[in-house]
Design an enzyme around this catalytic site. Structure first.
Site, PDB file in Angstrom:
ATOM      1  N   CYS A   2       0.841  -1.182   0.000  1.00 61.75           N
ATOM      2  CA  CYS A   2       0.000   0.000   0.000  1.00 61.75           C
ATOM      3  C   CYS A   2       0.885   1.245   0.000  1.00 61.75           C
ATOM      4  CB  CYS A   2      -0.932   0.093   1.194  1.00 61.75           C
ATOM      5  SG  CYS A   2      -2.061  -1.276   1.354  1.00 61.75           S
ATOM      6  N   ARG A  27       4.053  -0.467  -4.726  1.00 58.77           N
ATOM      7  CA  ARG A  27       3.746  -0.950  -3.374  1.00 58.77           C
ATOM      8  C   ARG A  27       2.417  -1.696  -3.305  1.00 58.77           C
ATOM      9  NH1 ARG A  27       6.921   1.324   0.513  1.00 58.77           N
ATOM     10  NH2 ARG A  27       5.436   0.612   2.053  1.00 58.77           N
ATOM     11  N   TRP A  74      -2.800  -2.777  -1.638  1.00 57.85           N
ATOM     12  CA  TRP A  74      -2.478  -4.191  -1.783  1.00 57.85           C
ATOM     13  C   TRP A  74      -3.310  -4.872  -0.710  1.00 57.85           C
ATOM     14  CZ3 TRP A  74      -0.312  -8.310   0.932  1.00 57.85           C
ATOM     15  CH2 TRP A  74       0.213  -9.351   0.163  1.00 57.85           C
ATOM     16  N   ASN A  99      -1.802   2.059   5.664  1.00 61.32           N
ATOM     17  CA  ASN A  99      -0.960   0.961   5.176  1.00 61.32           C
ATOM     18  C   ASN A  99      -0.638   0.117   6.398  1.00 61.32           C
ATOM     19  OD1 ASN A  99       1.105  -0.660   4.210  1.00 61.32           O
ATOM     20  ND2 ASN A  99       2.595   1.010   4.084  1.00 61.32           N
ATOM     21  N   GLY A 100      -0.886  -1.189   6.318  1.00 60.87           N
ATOM     22  CA  GLY A 100      -0.586  -2.048   7.464  1.00 60.87           C
ATOM     23  C   GLY A 100      -1.804  -2.855   7.859  1.00 60.87           C
ATOM     24  N   GLU A 486      17.870 -17.568  -7.534  1.00 64.56           N
ATOM     25  CA  GLU A 486      17.451 -16.206  -7.866  1.00 64.56           C
ATOM     26  C   GLU A 486      16.934 -16.158  -9.312  1.00 64.56           C
ATOM     27  OE1 GLU A 486      16.673 -13.667  -6.359  1.00 64.56           O
ATOM     28  OE2 GLU A 486      16.813 -12.044  -7.803  1.00 64.56           O
ATOM     29  N   LYS A 490      13.162 -15.022 -10.329  1.00 61.85           N
ATOM     30  CA  LYS A 490      12.851 -13.959 -11.302  1.00 61.85           C
ATOM     31  C   LYS A 490      11.864 -14.470 -12.344  1.00 61.85           C
ATOM     32  CE  LYS A 490      13.889 -11.185  -9.673  1.00 61.85           C
ATOM     33  NZ  LYS A 490      14.553 -11.001  -8.442  1.00 61.85           N
ATOM     34  N   GLU A 493       8.414 -14.851 -10.804  1.00 64.44           N
ATOM     35  CA  GLU A 493       7.791 -13.575 -10.438  1.00 64.44           C
ATOM     36  C   GLU A 493       7.185 -12.860 -11.629  1.00 64.44           C
ATOM     37  OE1 GLU A 493      10.095 -11.548  -6.701  1.00 64.44           O
ATOM     38  OE2 GLU A 493      11.250 -11.737  -8.532  1.00 64.44           O
ATOM     39  N   HIS A 509      18.709 -36.999  -7.256  1.00 61.64           N
ATOM     40  CA  HIS A 509      17.944 -37.427  -6.076  1.00 61.64           C
ATOM     41  C   HIS A 509      16.468 -37.068  -6.174  1.00 61.64           C
ATOM     42  CE1 HIS A 509      21.589 -38.734  -4.171  1.00 61.64           C
ATOM     43  NE2 HIS A 509      22.144 -37.543  -4.350  1.00 61.64           N
ATOM     44  N   LYS A 608       6.294  -4.729  -3.797  1.00 58.41           N
ATOM     45  CA  LYS A 608       7.730  -4.570  -3.653  1.00 58.41           C
ATOM     46  C   LYS A 608       8.174  -4.595  -2.200  1.00 58.41           C
ATOM     47  CE  LYS A 608      11.731  -2.708  -5.513  1.00 58.41           C
ATOM     48  NZ  LYS A 608      12.150  -4.037  -5.958  1.00 58.41           N
TER      49      LYS A 608
HETATM   50  C1  G6P Z   1       9.260  -8.615  -1.605  1.00 59.90           C
HETATM   51  C2  G6P Z   1       9.789  -8.225  -2.960  1.00 59.90           C
HETATM   52  C3  G6P Z   1      11.080  -8.993  -3.245  1.00 59.90           C
HETATM   53  C4  G6P Z   1      12.079  -8.737  -2.128  1.00 59.90           C
HETATM   54  C5  G6P Z   1      11.510  -9.095  -0.760  1.00 59.90           C
HETATM   55  C6  G6P Z   1      12.404  -8.644   0.376  1.00 59.90           C
HETATM   56  O1  G6P Z   1       8.818  -9.936  -1.635  1.00 59.90           O
HETATM   57  O2  G6P Z   1       8.828  -8.478  -3.968  1.00 59.90           O
HETATM   58  O3  G6P Z   1      11.622  -8.552  -4.472  1.00 59.90           O
HETATM   59  O4  G6P Z   1      13.231  -9.486  -2.367  1.00 59.90           O
HETATM   60  O5  G6P Z   1      10.250  -8.452  -0.578  1.00 59.90           O
HETATM   61  O6  G6P Z   1      12.471  -7.247   0.354  1.00 59.90           O
HETATM   62  P1  G6P Z   1      13.606  -6.370   1.039  1.00 59.90           P
HETATM   63  O7  G6P Z   1      13.187  -4.953   0.815  1.00 59.90           O
HETATM   64  O8  G6P Z   1      13.599  -6.747   2.496  1.00 59.90           O
HETATM   65  O9  G6P Z   1      14.890  -6.719   0.389  1.00 59.90           O
END
Ligand code: G6P
Length: 613
Positions: A2, A27, A74, A99-100, A486, A490, A493, A509, A608
């Site tokens: 949010c 956000r 969100w 927000n929260g 990673e 990606k 996501e 395995h 994010k």
């Molecule tokens: C969210 C984002 C990720 C990020 C994670 C941790 O899930 O979508 O891209 O890696 O939070 O965020 P931070 O700000 O703690 O690195």
């Protein structure tokens, strides 16, 4: 999650609020809304969907007012819908954005319902609006009303409130979710992050946990902590406003991938001497403290967690320091044994991730540590003034600049650079041959990354082989295993292709059972001591008819063949290889997502900055 933006000005604020929402859309993007106050009348517009849907409504019916609050959501309590979108009103007099999560909203809601309040939405936020409405009726003081309600609510919040009978005031508060104050000339603002407000100011006050702020014509910005006036420093933002625009790039993610050489150079700047890392970059007293470190515990979430996993290989091999790495949401709820002289390290792009912050607080609480506790806490973070940096003993700021794409790219590679600086600082053999060589290699990293970016064209071509696939498997060994993780994250996501990563040695395995012509297998193969072992694992895939895509060091003799495509990556020092090999995997998921037509910068269901648990 949010985004909040609020403005108290002498001009119409609709444009400022809308631009702020667009910048905060990363956000949360399932609904958006705005309310303005003019001559004691509150007006509101809300829309389900992205900020563009709200913009369309405002085009039809503009809001006119010099004071206003806005929100991009969100969803947590209540599905995404116009009715659940913020701002929420009470009695047609109070407007609030939040927000929260208000954890005790249910008993409060029951109490209000018993008193005749009829709720319009399913949100926890509307409860707060009604409580403020009632408190204001008693005190006729918006600040006092908000403060009295905050004393009754549990949970995490950042909020901004207006009241029709306090027509030139906005009250904001933060606890557990970020909120910054933007100081303008004759006008002031609130927002979830600085980026939203760089259009109007570059001077910011980062509110602290529990702070309440009042913006008013009469007093400007007033901050209160524990009910008493508090002084907070004003910081000037130095990255300029370029981060808020995509420039020549089609997506923020692509722009941010291409920024990696320059932001890595910025992360190194001023932190290296001729032959060693300047430990003072981590804060005053870091050098003496680092000499005492015998163990490291690293905590993070998501992409940041993968950076921590790479660091474990580095810290154990280069510095001989036993290291554990754990996701914050697990760490915070378990009994943790803390060996003597352990450094607690958090990694976070935003510095506001709820689980990471809670893990830090748990780590520093007596209940987690008994009498001993950690030697010190260190945050590696990209956002100055964030909660994590404020609450840690030491911090190192990555210099990635604002990252807008929800899928993290440049924040990850700058974290890796910061973690290499930490590894070298903890070795305790200042300026020896190995450190000198690695410092040299670090200096050459930006140029090497520029070369890696030249793989963009061939990778775009390669991505066509993935667009129709439903699954993918990523393989790596050693420090490349977290890079494979990673890479898979990606792809998941942003392209919504189910992807998994395995240490290549684990293939036999279990996951080998999945390998067939429909399961592309991507391997990262730098020229390191595990290369020969990796090659055998790749043969296992080929023997089962799997389609292999290998990102290999230019010196590795692997020839393309049926079902084997090889893309060469510039030669790199084996310790820095995880940083360089990340880029082709970022580009691969980017191009696959573009081919699939997904929303690259704002993938479905994600946010994010995850500031709720
Ligand atoms: C969210 C984002 C990720 C990020 C994670 C941790 O899930 O979508 O891209 O890696 O939070 O965020 P931070 O700000 O703690 O690195």
């Amino acid at each position: 999650m949010c985004g909040i933006v609020a403005a108290l000005a002498a001009r119409n604020v609709q444009g400022i609020l809308l631009e702020g929402l667009k910048r905060l859309e990363y956000r949360g993007y399932d609904s958006a809304g705005m309310a303005v106050l003019e001559n004691g009348v509150l007006e509101r517009q809300r829309a389900n969907g992205k900020v563009a849907a709200l913009e369309e409504k405002l085009d039809q019916h503009a809001l006119e007012g010099s004071i206003g609050i806005a929100h991009t959501r969100w969803a947590t309590h209540g599905k995404p819908s116009e009715v659940n979108a913020h701002p929420h009103l009470a009695g047609g007099r109070v407007a609030i954005v939040h927000n929260g999560i208000i954890e005790n909203f249910e008993p409060l809601k029951r109490e209000l319902e018993a008193d005749g309040v009829v709720f319009e939405s399913e949100t926890d936020t509307e409860v707060v609006a009604h409580l403020i409405d009632r408190a204001f009726a008693a005190s006729h003081d918006l600040l006092a009303a908000v403060q009295s309600v905050l004393a009754r609510i549990d949970g995490a919040y950042a909020l901004a409130v207006m009241h029709a009978d306090a027509p030139r005031e906005i009250v904001g508060a933060r606890k557990g979710s970020p909120l910054v104050v933007g100081a303008g000339i004759g006008e002031n603002f609130l927002a979830s992050d600085t980026l939203a407000l760089l259009q109007v100011t570059d001077r910011f006050v980062y509110l602290q946990e529990g702070d309440v702020v009042r913006l008013s014509d009469a007093q400007g910005i007033e901050i209160f902590a524990g009910g008493e006036p508090a002084e907070r420093e004003v910081h000037t933002f130095e990255h300029g406003d370029g981060a808020a625009s995509r420039g020549e790039y089609r997506h923020f993610m692509l722009k941010e991938i291409h920024e990696q050489p320059s932001v890595i150079a910025a992360t190194l700047a001023g932190r290296l001497s001729g032959s060693h890392v300047l430990e003072s970059s981590f804060g005053v007293g870091a050098r003496a403290l680092f000499e005492r470190v015998r163990q490291v515990h690293i905590i993070a979430c998501g992409t940041s967690y993968h950076a921590g996993m790479v660091a474990r290989y580095w810290l154990e091999k280069l510095a001989g320091i036993p290291t554990t790495v754990e996701v914050a949401s697990e760490y915070r709820y378990r009994e943790v044994v803390v060996p003597e002289d352990t450094l607690f390290v958090t990694l976070s792009q935003s510095g506001e991730t709820a689980d990471t912050l809670a893990a830090l607080r748990y780590a520093t609480s007596r209940e987690a540590n008994g009498a001993r506790g950690y030697l010190a806490t260190l945050a590696i973070c990209n956002v100055p003034g964030s909660s994590l940096t404020r609450e840690s003993d030491l911090s190192l700021m990555t210099q990635a600049g604002p990252e807008i794409g929800v899928a993290s790219t440049k924040a990850f590679t700058t974290q890796l650079v910061a973690l290499m600086l930490l590894t070298l600082s903890l070795r305790g053999t200042r300026g020896d041959e190995r450190e000198t060589a690695l410092v040299q290699a670090l200096r050459g990293l930006p140029a090497l990354l520029e070369q890696a970016l030249e793989m963009d064209g061939p990778i775009a071509e390669l991505s066509e082989a993935f667009a129709e696939k439903h699954h993918a498997l990523f393989l790596g060994r050693g420090t490349q295993f977290p890079i494979a993780l990673e890479g898979a994250l990606k792809l998941k996501e942003i392209s919504y292709i189910h992807a998994e990563a395995y240490p290549a040695g684990e293939l036999k395995h279990g996951p080998l059972a999945l390998v067939d012509a429909d399961m592309p297998v991507i391997a990262v193969a730098p020229n390191d001591e595990l290369l020969e072992k990796l090659k055998s694992n790749l043969q296992e895939v080929r023997a089962r008819g799997g389609e292999l895509f290998v990102f290999a060091d230019e010196s590795v003799a692997l020839t393309a063949a049926d079902n084997l495509r090889v893309l060469h990556v510039p030669a790199v020092d084996e310790y820095l290889a995880p940083i360089v090999y990340t880029l082709p995997l970022q580009l691969l998921s980017y191009h696959v997502a573009v081919l699939k037509g997904t929303d690259v910068d704002q993938p479905r269901n994600l946010a994010k900055s995850v500031t709720v648990e």
